[in-house]
Write an enzyme that holds these catalytic residues in place. Structure first.
Site, PDB file in Angstrom:
ATOM      1  N   THR A  50      40.168  61.596  72.510  1.00 50.77           N
ATOM      2  CA  THR A  50      39.685  60.233  72.731  1.00 50.77           C
ATOM      3  C   THR A  50      38.501  60.232  73.691  1.00 50.77           C
ATOM      4  O   THR A  50      37.513  59.520  73.484  1.00 50.77           O
ATOM      5  CB  THR A  50      40.812  59.342  73.279  1.00 50.77           C
ATOM      6  OG1 THR A  50      41.884  59.330  72.338  1.00 50.77           O
ATOM      7  CG2 THR A  50      40.324  57.917  73.496  1.00 50.77           C
TER       8      THR A  50
ATOM      9  N   HIS B 138      35.537  61.242  71.806  1.00 53.66           N
ATOM     10  CA  HIS B 138      35.006  60.116  71.027  1.00 53.66           C
ATOM     11  C   HIS B 138      34.149  59.213  71.904  1.00 53.66           C
ATOM     12  O   HIS B 138      33.087  58.736  71.480  1.00 53.66           O
ATOM     13  CB  HIS B 138      36.156  59.297  70.418  1.00 53.66           C
ATOM     14  CG  HIS B 138      36.799  59.921  69.219  1.00 53.66           C
ATOM     15  ND1 HIS B 138      36.077  60.354  68.121  1.00 53.66           N
ATOM     16  CD2 HIS B 138      38.098  60.169  68.929  1.00 53.66           C
ATOM     17  CE1 HIS B 138      36.902  60.857  67.218  1.00 53.66           C
ATOM     18  NE2 HIS B 138      38.129  60.754  67.688  1.00 53.66           N
TER      19      HIS B 138
END
Length: 342
Positions: A41, A44
């Site tokens: 995450t 990202h």
């Protein structure tokens, strides 16, 4: 007093900055952060894929360990010096999801470290009700893995996998390996599907059977391993479109497919096979407190191969460069030594 922080500043850039630490507000606790793990995450975020959601500059990070440094007004259940980690979820308690008892997937969920400042800072203020106690003696670097282990615990629990069943984990990254480890701990026979040969070798060194999806008919290979039946549970952890398409061919009659990876776009899936074999498809998102507590217990018991999973530890100033290793697949899990402040 000033402290160093690591921030996502937009346009794929990470920088460090000196900020003045603030005392914890009422109902909050201040944590002296020891280590923060970097995850998919976070990658990202750094790649700009979440620019529509995050506010920059963002102090990010949510996989962490540390000790309580100060208590805000009204906090009495915790003690300064106590080792803790954080379940980084804040829910509203009023949405339909919360009212049905699913607070971890609140329809207005705030994820700390994404929607609000995270743990890549020496002193981190968080709501007291997000704390999870760590046992004395659990190493702080190992404890920084509690959050991703909790993901795996939740995924396996959601699947309904039990001892004696077979599981196929599609994707051998950090979460895939942790799911495989938790699944094996419940007594399942586990096979990991992974394209990268270096990762496959590392997974095999942990005692798991592996399959190379490029080596031939993956469904036939799984049938061979399961006596023609197929897997009881298939975990899709890779995030790849081809992997999603493969899952329905790997599951047994009335088998279960668990979607773990975050897919950025809708994916094609063989619904005829879902119908034909009466398959169940489940989503599995984040975790509940019992998953965190289960993760702490697994780490304290030595079930999780923490030293093998932690590829390297970098100083706070090396956070940006660490993402290059993660993006290139050169690291399984990178920890940031936040307490070192270098």
């Amino acid at each position: 007093m000033s402290m160093l922080t690591a921030n996502y500043v937009g346009h794929g850039q990470v920088s460090t900055a000196e900020v003045v630490e603030a005392p914890p507000a009422p109902g909050f606790v201040q944590i002296a952060v020891a280590y923060t793990g970097l995850c998919g995450t976070d990658l990202h975020i750094v790649h700009g894929n979440m620019d529509a959601r995050v506010t920059t500059p963002l102090v990010f990070g949510h996989e962490m360990s540390g000790t309580i440094a100060a208590l805000g007004e009204g906090v009495s259940d915790w003690q300064v010096g106590q080792p803790v980690t954080v379940m980084p979820l804040v829910w509203d308690g009023t949405c339909p999801g919360c009212l049905e008892g699913h607070t971890h997937i609140c329809q207005n969920l705030e994820f700390i470290g994404i929607d609000s400042p995270g743990s890549l800072q020496a002193l981190w203020n968080v709501p007291a009700n997000t704390l999870v106690a760590l046992p004395e003696g659990l190493r702080m670097d190992h404890a920084a893995l509690v959050e991703p282990v909790a993901v795996a615990v939740h995924d396996v629990r959601r699947s309904g996998l039990v001892a004696g069943q077979t599981a196929v984990v599609v994707g051998g990254g950090p979460i895939g390996v942790l799911i495989a480890t938790v699944a094996r701990n419940v007594g399942a026979t586990v096979t990991v599907v992974e394209l990268d040969p270096t990762r496959r070798a590392g997974i095999e060194a942990l005692g798991f059977a592996t399959l190379d999806p490029s080596a031939g008919d993956l469904a036939a290979a799984v049938e061979d391993l399961t006596g023609g039946k197929g897997a009881d549970v298939v975990f899709e952890v890779s995030g790849a479109a081809a992997a999603v398409r493969s899952t329905t061919a790997l599951a047994k009659v009335r088998g279960t497919i668990v979607i773990v990876a975050i897919h950025p776009t809708p994916r094609e899936i063989d619904l005829q096979r879902v119908f034909w074999r009466e398959l169940t498809i489940l989503g599995a998102r984040v975790y509940e407190r019992r998953d965190f507590e289960g993760a702490v217990a697994l780490l304290a018991a030595g079930v999780i191969p923490a030293d093998t999973l932690i590829t390297k530890i970098v100083p706070l100033s090396g956070t940006g460069e660490a993402f290059e290793d993660l993006a290139a697949g050169r690291a399984m899990k990178v920890l940031v030594d936040v307490a070192g402040q270098k």
